[in-house]
Each structure stands twice: as C-alpha cells, then as structure tokens.
Design a protein around this motif. Structure first.
Motif, PDB file in Angstrom:
ATOM      1  N   LYS A   1     -25.129   8.909  35.964  1.00 51.09           N
ATOM      2  CA  LYS A   1     -26.527   8.856  35.534  1.00 51.09           C
ATOM      3  C   LYS A   1     -26.635   8.276  34.134  1.00 51.09           C
ATOM      4  CE  LYS A   1     -30.913  10.005  35.015  1.00 51.09           C
ATOM      5  NZ  LYS A   1     -32.022   9.285  35.680  1.00 51.09           N
ATOM      6  N   ASP A   2     -25.754   8.712  33.229  1.00 52.64           N
ATOM      7  CA  ASP A   2     -25.802   8.238  31.849  1.00 52.64           C
ATOM      8  C   ASP A   2     -25.503   6.755  31.748  1.00 52.64           C
ATOM      9  OD1 ASP A   2     -26.411  10.802  31.065  1.00 52.64           O
ATOM     10  OD2 ASP A   2     -24.340  11.325  30.536  1.00 52.64           O
ATOM     11  N   VAL A   3     -24.607   6.271  32.588  1.00 51.20           N
ATOM     12  CA  VAL A   3     -24.275   4.841  32.561  1.00 51.20           C
ATOM     13  C   VAL A   3     -25.492   4.006  32.904  1.00 51.20           C
ATOM     14  CG1 VAL A   3     -22.920   3.049  33.712  1.00 51.20           C
ATOM     15  CG2 VAL A   3     -21.830   5.175  32.994  1.00 51.20           C
ATOM     16  N   GLY A   4     -26.257   4.426  33.895  1.00 45.97           N
ATOM     17  CA  GLY A   4     -27.507   3.757  34.210  1.00 45.97           C
ATOM     18  C   GLY A   4     -27.415   2.598  35.174  1.00 45.97           C
ATOM     19  N   TYR A   5     -26.216   2.316  35.739  1.00 44.22           N
ATOM     20  CA  TYR A   5     -26.105   1.250  36.727  1.00 44.22           C
ATOM     21  C   TYR A   5     -26.613   1.780  38.064  1.00 44.22           C
ATOM     22  CZ  TYR A   5     -23.096  -1.181  33.379  1.00 44.22           C
ATOM     23  OH  TYR A   5     -22.596  -1.811  32.267  1.00 44.22           O
TER      24      TYR A   5
ATOM     25  N   GLU B   1     -26.203  -2.057  18.984  1.00 48.50           N
ATOM     26  CA  GLU B   1     -25.872  -1.528  20.305  1.00 48.50           C
ATOM     27  C   GLU B   1     -24.776  -0.490  20.164  1.00 48.50           C
ATOM     28  OE1 GLU B   1     -25.635  -3.882  24.335  1.00 48.50           O
ATOM     29  OE2 GLU B   1     -23.637  -3.869  23.416  1.00 48.50           O
ATOM     30  N   VAL B   2     -25.018   0.704  20.700  1.00 51.60           N
ATOM     31  CA  VAL B   2     -24.051   1.792  20.588  1.00 51.60           C
ATOM     32  C   VAL B   2     -23.317   2.047  21.887  1.00 51.60           C
ATOM     33  CG1 VAL B   2     -25.269   2.951  18.721  1.00 51.60           C
ATOM     34  CG2 VAL B   2     -25.847   3.494  21.085  1.00 51.60           C
ATOM     35  N   ASN B   3     -23.753   1.426  22.973  1.00 51.02           N
ATOM     36  CA  ASN B   3     -23.093   1.603  24.267  1.00 51.02           C
ATOM     37  C   ASN B   3     -23.115   0.271  24.990  1.00 51.02           C
ATOM     38  OD1 ASN B   3     -22.340   2.264  26.958  1.00 51.02           O
ATOM     39  ND2 ASN B   3     -23.023   4.365  26.658  1.00 51.02           N
ATOM     40  N   ALA B   4     -21.942  -0.377  25.038  1.00 48.32           N
ATOM     41  CA  ALA B   4     -21.871  -1.691  25.663  1.00 48.32           C
ATOM     42  C   ALA B   4     -22.129  -1.617  27.162  1.00 48.32           C
ATOM     43  CB  ALA B   4     -20.497  -2.314  25.407  1.00 48.32           C
ATOM     44  N   VAL B   5     -21.927  -0.449  27.755  1.00 48.76           N
ATOM     45  CA  VAL B   5     -22.140  -0.294  29.192  1.00 48.76           C
ATOM     46  C   VAL B   5     -23.620  -0.224  29.519  1.00 48.76           C
ATOM     47  CG1 VAL B   5     -21.724   1.179  31.185  1.00 48.76           C
ATOM     48  CG2 VAL B   5     -19.907   0.806  29.532  1.00 48.76           C
ATOM     49  N   THR B   6     -24.346   0.630  28.796  1.00 50.90           N
ATOM     50  CA  THR B   6     -25.761   0.838  29.093  1.00 50.90           C
ATOM     51  C   THR B   6     -26.682  -0.058  28.279  1.00 50.90           C
ATOM     52  OG1 THR B   6     -25.946   2.582  27.420  1.00 50.90           O
ATOM     53  CG2 THR B   6     -25.274   3.235  29.644  1.00 50.90           C
TER      54      THR B   6
ATOM     55  N   VAL C   1     -23.048  10.504   8.465  1.00 48.10           N
ATOM     56  CA  VAL C   1     -22.155   9.346   8.551  1.00 48.10           C
ATOM     57  C   VAL C   1     -21.595   9.206   9.963  1.00 48.10           C
ATOM     58  CG1 VAL C   1     -19.984   8.374   7.735  1.00 48.10           C
ATOM     59  CG2 VAL C   1     -21.581   9.396   6.112  1.00 48.10           C
ATOM     60  N   ILE C   2     -21.192  10.329  10.557  1.00 43.40           N
ATOM     61  CA  ILE C   2     -20.625  10.293  11.906  1.00 43.40           C
ATOM     62  C   ILE C   2     -21.663   9.825  12.909  1.00 43.40           C
ATOM     63  CG2 ILE C   2     -19.693  11.719  13.760  1.00 43.40           C
ATOM     64  CD1 ILE C   2     -18.383  13.450  11.591  1.00 43.40           C
ATOM     65  N   LEU C   3     -22.887  10.295  12.753  1.00 42.81           N
ATOM     66  CA  LEU C   3     -23.935   9.992  13.720  1.00 42.81           C
ATOM     67  C   LEU C   3     -24.631   8.672  13.450  1.00 42.81           C
ATOM     68  CD1 LEU C   3     -25.646  13.491  14.034  1.00 42.81           C
ATOM     69  CD2 LEU C   3     -23.856  12.518  15.449  1.00 42.81           C
ATOM     70  N   ARG C   4     -24.223   7.986  12.412  1.00 44.14           N
ATOM     71  CA  ARG C   4     -24.964   6.804  11.986  1.00 44.14           C
ATOM     72  C   ARG C   4     -25.166   5.786  13.099  1.00 44.14           C
ATOM     73  NH1 ARG C   4     -26.534   4.519   7.337  1.00 44.14           N
ATOM     74  NH2 ARG C   4     -26.613   2.252   7.181  1.00 44.14           N
ATOM     75  N   GLU C   5     -24.094   5.514  13.872  1.00 43.99           N
ATOM     76  CA  GLU C   5     -24.203   4.515  14.928  1.00 43.99           C
ATOM     77  C   GLU C   5     -23.706   5.057  16.267  1.00 43.99           C
ATOM     78  OE1 GLU C   5     -22.257   0.911  13.873  1.00 43.99           O
ATOM     79  OE2 GLU C   5     -23.166   0.779  11.892  1.00 43.99           O
ATOM     80  N   GLN C   6     -23.670   6.368  16.417  1.00 43.13           N
ATOM     81  CA  GLN C   6     -23.050   6.897  17.616  1.00 43.13           C
ATOM     82  C   GLN C   6     -23.938   7.857  18.390  1.00 43.13           C
ATOM     83  OE1 GLN C   6     -19.205   8.538  16.759  1.00 43.13           O
ATOM     84  NE2 GLN C   6     -18.611   6.860  15.436  1.00 43.13           N
TER      85      GLN C   6
ATOM     86  N   PRO D   1     -33.351   0.726  32.189  1.00 39.37           N
ATOM     87  CA  PRO D   1     -33.664   0.011  30.946  1.00 39.37           C
ATOM     88  C   PRO D   1     -32.878   0.611  29.785  1.00 39.37           C
ATOM     89  CG  PRO D   1     -35.672   0.553  32.159  1.00 39.37           C
ATOM     90  CD  PRO D   1     -34.547   1.285  32.836  1.00 39.37           C
ATOM     91  N   ALA D   2     -32.396  -0.251  28.912  1.00 42.07           N
ATOM     92  CA  ALA D   2     -31.621   0.222  27.767  1.00 42.07           C
ATOM     93  C   ALA D   2     -32.479   1.125  26.898  1.00 42.07           C
ATOM     94  CB  ALA D   2     -31.105  -0.965  26.950  1.00 42.07           C
ATOM     95  N   LYS D   3     -31.884   2.181  26.393  1.00 43.13           N
ATOM     96  CA  LYS D   3     -32.592   3.118  25.530  1.00 43.13           C
ATOM     97  C   LYS D   3     -32.503   2.644  24.086  1.00 43.13           C
ATOM     98  CE  LYS D   3     -31.434   7.045  28.505  1.00 43.13           C
ATOM     99  NZ  LYS D   3     -30.714   8.342  28.590  1.00 43.13           N
TER     100      LYS D   3
END
Length: 858
Positions: free
Chosen positions: A248-252, A639-644, A713-718, A485-487
């Motif tokens: 579900k999270d992947v979104g395909y 982009e934080v997830n190349a898959v979704t 800092v950890i959550l900045r791009e993740q 759709p990408a989030k």
C-alpha cells in the motif's frame, strides 16, 4: 484396455526379431492437498490426481499402440522395442509427502522412470531419489529453478515451463494490458518464492537495459503457519498484513501475487488487502502460476473481492481452449477399459479424502488444466527410451535414457516439447522458452471464470483476446492511474492551525504581560523588577514566536515559490533576533542588580549597561544581513522516495552551516552570560533578581534544543512535512514561551498573594526572603544594612529604595532617578582604604542583612 494395437506392435517386433523391452513408470499425482482435503480442480471439477492419472494411462496406451492421433512422432517408432507400463500399484498420491511413496519404492524394483510430481518439494525429493538410483524423472508441473540445473539434479527433466519462461509470459500479458510500469511483486518467502523474485527482477532489469522505462518493487511475506514466523529476531520477514501494508505504501497499482502455498496464505493476504483498502477497484491483481483451488476464492467476502476482476496467468494445454484439439478428442473417446484401470489403480481408499470412483461417463467431463503436461511427460519417457542407444536390448541405462529425453523435439499435447535453454547458464533440464501455451483466466463474480486471453506456443507470446476482460468494477476499462499520486507531504490545515494557535497564544500572553506590568508598575512587586527590561523580554518573545508564521505555509496553502523564498529567509531573522533580545535583556537586568550590590559610590544607569545588549543585537543583524546577501535560504522540494515519488519541501541554503555556526556561537554568549550572572546573584531576593527561575528556564530550553535539533536534522528529508513542521514549531514555541513563563508567572503569583492574601509570601523559593506587604512594619533588624552593625536609625538614610518609575533600588538619602542608583558607604562600618574588602566578606554581606534591606524597603 484395447490390446489389439499392442498385439500388433509385438507381432511386428517378432517379425523383425526384436525383443520387446518394458519400461515401468511410477506416477505421482496430487489426489489430496497438504491440508488433507481432496484436490479438486476448478469449479469443483474432477479430482486433480485422478485426472492426471487418466492422462498418464492415456499416454501409456497411445505410446504402446503407436497411436499418432495426438503425438505425430509416434508414427515413426516402428523399430522401437520399448513399451511403457503403469501398473495398478505404481500410482501414488504425491501431496502428503514423498516419504510414504519412497517406502513403497523400496519394496519393489526400481522403475524405468518417474513421472508427474506437481509441486516443488515433492519434485525436489524425488529428483534426489532418482539421482541416487540413476533413473530419470520427468516433472509435469514444478517451478523450483534447481530442477532445471544439471549441477543439482542430473537425472531430471521438466516438460513444464520454468520460472524464466513464466515470468516472460507474465510480463507479456501485462504489456498486452498496457500495465508494464509501476508493478509490485508480492511473493511468498520460500525457496521457490525467492527464485520467483529473482527471475522477475532479472527480467525487469534486462528490460531496463534495453531502454524500457519500468518501475517495479518486490515485497516478501512469510506464511503465518511457518515455524518461527512471528519471531522477527530469527526471521527477517514480514507477516501478510505487514507485507500488504508496504504494498500500500509503495503505491503501485498493478500487483502480482505469487503464492507458494496458497492454502495457508490466500486468506490472510485477502484479509490484509481489505484491511489496508487496496481492494477498492483501483488496483489490478494478477496471480502468477499458483492460486489454489477455486473453493478458496469464496472463503469470505474478502477473498471474493480479491479475486473478482483479477487475472490468473499460467501455462496450459491446448485442449482447455480448443475443444477440437487432438488431446481433447482423444480424451472424449476413451472407453470403459481405461475407466476400469483407473478405478483399480486409485491409490486412495474409498471413503478417504481424494477418493474418486470413475463412472462410465467420466471422460465426458473436461480434464484438469494440467493433465496434458502429465501426458507429454509420459510420452517423453517413451520417446527417450526409444532414442537411447541401449534401448535395443534388455537393459536401459538411466543416464542415457535421461540424455535422450533432453534431446527430444516433438509436438506434444502442450505444444512443442524440447529441452534446454541456451540463454541460461547450465540450464538443460527445463523446457525451452516460448514453446508452451499460456492463458489468462479472468476470475469473475462469485469465482466464475472465463478464459480471457491466450498466448499460443507458435505466436511467440503474442496474446489474443478470447472473451472481454472484466475488471473489479465490472467494466472492461482497466483501473487508472498505474500508481498512487505522489505525496507532496504538505502541511495539513489542522496542523497549521495548531501551530498558528500556539504562536497566537504566546503573542497574546506577551501583550497581556506588558499590560499587566504597566498597570501594576507602582506595586512593590514590580518596582523592584526593572520594568523596562520586562517590556523588552515581552517584545523579544513576540519577535521569536512570530517565526512560526513564516514556517506554516507551503505550496499546499497556495503560496508561490517567491513567497516561500522570502518566508525561508525571514525565519532565521525572527528566531535569532528574538532570542538575542530576550537573553540580552535578562543579562543586563541581572548585571545591573549585581552592580548595585558592589557598594561603590556611583550611579548605575541603564544606558551605562546596555552596550552588551546593543553589541550582540548588532552582530546578529550583521551575520543575518550577510547570510541574506550572500547565500539566502530558498524553498526547495526533494524526492524522498524514489519508488513512490513522494517529496518534501523545506528551506535550504548552499552555505547555511557557515552562517548558522556563528549565529549559534553568538547566541550562546548571552545565554552563558545570563547563567553566570544568575549564579552571581543567586542569593538576591526574587523580587529583584529571578535567578532561580532563570536557571530553570535555561535548563528547559537546553533540553528542548538537545532533543529537537537532532530530530529535526534526521527528519529533514526523510519524513512527512507535517512531522518536520511539528518538531520545528515545538522548538520555536518553547523558547519564548518558557522565558515568559519563568519570568512572569512567579511575579504574578507574588503580586496575587501580596494583594489578596494577607501575610502571603511574594517569593516562591525557600532561599528567598519574606517580602513585606503594605500593612507590615519592618523590624529594626530587618532595616539593618551593614553586616555586623547594631540597629542604627542613621541606617535608614542609606537604605536601598526602588525609584518611582520601577528602577533598581538606591539609597534613601540619595537623589535616585529612574535611570540611576547610588549606594553610599557607611563610614563607621567600613573603610575601603583602611580595611580592604575580600570576596568572602562580600558574599556574606549579600547573604545577610543587605538582602533583607533590599526586601523591606518602602
């Protein structure tokens, strides 16, 4: 059995002086499933194992009779002396496991060959047995790639397409349906399941190398009944629910499901698909090879929803799609002799699961979908024996027999049967790619099925529509889009409202605090508190907390990139200027108190002490100006997830660190100085210096910074924009709010007790002294100023007093103004020249009578 053709063959062999050679075959067929239930076919048709046994005996009879109605190559065997033999005791139920069958094999002579295992674990064990005893095994239906390699199983051949072939057919079907991108493979974590994933990934990556734009993802799950499945410390696996959640999270939205043991996995997968809301018609489910008996499709509402509108892609015999095929016509022509043989050879006892008794009309029903593969497997054994160089006498070498099988090339019931794949290293045992017919079955409402699309063996995986394909919504239109759709992870309206509410509350508290100070400026709780600095602290809090406003907007709120760029640079201005103003005011306030207690004859004016504050603010403004001019913050989306394709937006600068470091260093100066000055004035009454509360404030702010900064800092791009926003809002809000709380709340409580509580205490810390209310008269001891001196009426002339405008205390005999304080030395008690003062005496003075004098002045 019609013996006339066999007798004809024997007569011909005798005429040519050739002795007949009998090749006994042991057949393994799935009469039951692993759970012990009867292995019925689709739509509750005939027992699968019984149908496979019938196909094997059909092949045996046609081979022995050299009947070329189904296999044309049998017409060319006039000089072959080989006959096949399947006795009533050489058929075994394969699914309960091979051990029982192996025990029986130990009691009889070794067979000429084994035919028919229809599952991987049975085929693998029997392949090991065949290799040990050196006779060939021809697998009718299995997938494990080890069966295809000489290195593992040198006496094995498979007439069923391997995983490489089935994966190619699967992709060609998806291509036919225009769904070759954004595909998720949900596979069972097992030996064969991992091989499916590898075959799938190899195919997809090769297509990428050919320039195809393909995005795919693979997710494994473990059967809930597997030993240790719930012990994640031992198994790096996912239970079905967790695996489906990742899907579900992947979104395909094209999901290929590959079962290894569908009996145990089908229901939990269906339940998880429903739980995570991907059973709503927006997804296209394709089952790869294995789906289980049709009775499983309607176990509950979730299984029915999962299968409705889905496709099942697998290899099949031509008879299932063509009632005019030679095999189908031969099947329908079988008579009572074969029916009697089947009933006699049935290995299942009457009354047990899997038992079937064939009536006289048995062959009027359709064969099982995979019966033709069993038919071709038996024919392969016979043709291989005929082509073996040692098949002309009474012996037959198992190795030569197996090699002859792998060299076959004939037209079988399932298409062209030939072995060896030159495109795969050392893969000789498997059927050559693109030589079998594949079909896509469309599963409809209530488990009804329809053959929708066919890829014939001679069309090189070109699919042809047989009937329209109906998807989950009941239409022939495939679900679109191909992926979720990408989030963009915009800040939600609720979270934005929460942040702005915190900001508004702090601003309101600051304004109300300023009003409260002004209204009560002549009350003794505030006259000793240097109200000018209290106003400055409120102003700094308003400046700093306003940064929440500039952080609270993104593209989702309708802001343009230019607006966001300006907001990005405004945030550090507000945060750092506000912080510097607050701490500089606190430091200056305490420093002025400290100066008063030095007992030197001089005036202590505010303008004399304000230069550190001005210097710090000026340096902060210079650094921020350089930052804005040289490398300003700008709004960026990453982009934080190349898959979704999910992304987050945030403020960034190429040289941010180069400016943040000096700002942090500069901001720490007033904080450290304030802490130091609070320590120096720690014994001063809370009415004049809030040292205790300032210590607590600094400690709380440091804790907030230590916790929040690494998280930010950890959550900045993740992570999502909402989480990052909440962390930054918390940090920006807690700094000014804690300053207001620890400075003003104690004063308000002291004021309240002084006004409404007779004899109430203005101080809230045990180290502070009692503050006199207006109806109390200080004792002579409380009026004592100089340490160690007796009560003296003249002391009142030099007693510290607050000025009328809220300034710091001065001497009663001095001409104090709102900007100055004078302290006069007592000639009888202290002479600076004759009695040098040491620091210990100073501390004692501050601990004693001076504190009380400062606390009880009118």
């Amino acid at each position: 059995m019609d013996m006339f053709p066999v007798l004809v063959v024997l007569a011909v062999l005798c005429v040519h002086g050739i002795t007949a050679f009998e090749c006994p075959i042991y057949v393994f067929s799935p009469f039951t499933f692993l759970d012990g239930s009867s292995a019925e076919g689709l739509q509750n048709a005939s027992n699968v194992g019984f149908s496979h046994m019938a196909a094997a005996m059909m092949a045996e009879e046609q081979f022995n009779a050299r009947n070329a109605s189904v296999i044309p190559a049998l017409a060319d065997l006039d000089d072959c002396n080989v006959t096949l033999h399947i006795s009533s005791t050489s058929v075994f139920d394969s699914e309960p496991g091979t051990h029982h069958a192996i025990e029986k094999l130990n009691d009889v002579d070794p067979p000429c060959a084994i035919v028919g295992p229809s599952s991987d674990y049975v085929a693998l064990e029997l392949s090991t047995l065949a290799q040990a005893n050196q006779f060939p095994i021809v697998v009718a239906r299995a997938f494990n790639i080890r069966l295809a390699y000489d290195y593992y199983n040198s006496f094995t051949a498979s007439v069923f397409p391997d995983l490489g072939s089935t994966s190619e057919a699967l992709f060609s079907f998806l291509q036919y349906k225009e769904r070759t991108n954004y595909i998720t493979l949900l596979y069972e974590l097992s030996d064969t399941g991992n091989q499916r994933r590898e075959a799938f990934e190899v195919l997809m990556n090769n297509l990428r190398l050919d320039g195809r734009e393909i995005e795919f993802h693979t997710v494994g799950f473990v059967n809930e009944n597997d030993p240790g499945a719930e012990d994640t410390t031992v198994w790096d696996v996912r239970l079905p629910a967790a695996a489906v959640e990742q899907v579900k999270d992947v979104g395909y939205r094209t999901i290929v499901i590959a079962f290894d043991d569908s009996l145990d996995s089908f229901l939990p997968i269906a339940d998880a698909v429903e739980e995570f809301g991907i059973n709503n018609g927006d997804y296209f489910f394709v089952f790869w090879d294995e789906i289980g008996p049709s009775r499983m499709w309607n176990q509950n509402a979730n299984t029915s929803k999962l299968t409705k509108g889905s496709a099942w892609v697998f290899p099949i015999g031509e008879s299932s799609i063509n009632s005019e095929s030679p095999f189908f016509q031969s099947w329908r022509s079988q008579g009572q002799d074969l029916i009697d043989r089947l009933n006699e050879a049935n290995p299942i006892e009457e009354g047990q699961p899997g038992f079937e008794y064939a009536e006289s009309d048995y062959f009027e029903a359709d064969p099982d979908l995979f019966s033709e593969f069993v038919f071709d497997a038996v024919i392969s054994v016979g043709l291989g024996a005929c082509n073996s160089s040692t098949g002309l006498d009474d012996t037959l070498s198992g190795a030569d027999h197996r090699d002859s099988i792998l060299n076959l090339n004939f037209e079988g019931a399932t298409g062209t049967v030939t072995f060896g794949d030159s495109n795969t290293y050392d893969q000789r045992n498997t059927r050559t790619s693109n030589t079998a017919t594949f079909v896509a079955i469309n599963i409809l409402e209530d488990g009804e099925i329809a053959i929708s699309d066919v890829s014939l063996s001679h069309t090189n995986l070109t699919w042809q529509e047989v009937t329209p394909f109906y998807y989950a919504d009941g239409s022939t239109n495939p679900p679109l889009p191909l992926k979720d759709p990408a989030k963009n992870n915009y800040i939600s309206r609720g979270l934005r409202a929460f942040g702005l509410s915190l900001m508004s509350a702090t601003i309101l508290c600051s304004l109300l605090s300023m009003v409260w100070v002004y209204v009560n400026r002549n009350h003794r709780v505030l006259t000793s508190s240097q109200t000018q600095f209290l106003y400055v602290i409120c102003a700094g809090a308003i400046i700093q907390v306003t940064a929440i406003f500039t952080m609270s907007f993104d593209e989702g709120a309708g802001w343009t990139e230019d607006m966001l760029d300006r907001a990005c640079m405004s945030t550090p201005w507000l945060v750092w200027v506000g912080n510097t103003v607050i701490y500089s005011a606190l430091f200056t306030k305490l420093w002025r108190i400290h100066k008063v207690l030095q007992f030197t004859r001089r005036r202590v004016k505010i303008k004399q002490l304000v230069w550190p504050m001005a210097t710090l603010i000026l340096l902060t403004l210079i650094i921020l100006t350089l930052w804005t001019a040289i490398s300003p913050n700008h709004w960026t989306r990453t982009e934080v997830n190349a898959v979704t394709g999910d992304s987050v937006g945030f403020c960034a600068s190429d040289d941010m660190v180069a400016f943040v470091i000096p700002l942090v260093a500069l901001g720490s100066i007033p904080m450290v100085a304030t802490a130091y000055m609070a320590w120096k004035t720690r014994d001063i009454d809370a009415a004049f210096a809030e040292s205790w509360w300032i210590f607590i404030m600094i400690l709380c702010q440091l804790e907030a910074i230590i916790v929040a900064i690494p998280i930010a800092v950890i959550l900045r791009e993740q992570t999502t924009g909402g989480t990052r926003y909440a962390v930054f809002v918390f940090l920006v809000w807690v700094l000014p709010t804690s300053a207001l709380s620890f400075i003003f709340v104690p004063k308000m409580l002291a004021w309240y007790r002084a006004v409404y509580g007779k004899g109430g205490k203005a101080n809230t810390h045990p180290k502070t002294e009692k503050v006199r209310t207006d109806n109390e008269t200080p004792t002579p001891e409380q009026q004592q100023i100089w340490f160690g001196q007796p009560p003296n009426p003249e002391a009142a002339a030099t007693q510290p007093v607050p000025d009328e405008n809220g300034g710091v205390v001065g001497t009663a005999g001095a001409d104090a103004t709102s900007e100055s304080v004078s302290v006069e030395k007592h000639p009888a008690s202290y002479d600076e020249e004759s009695q040098p003062r040491d620091e210990n005496n100073l501390e004692n003075e501050e601990n004693g009578d001076v504190l009380r004098a400062l606390s009880f002045v009118d």
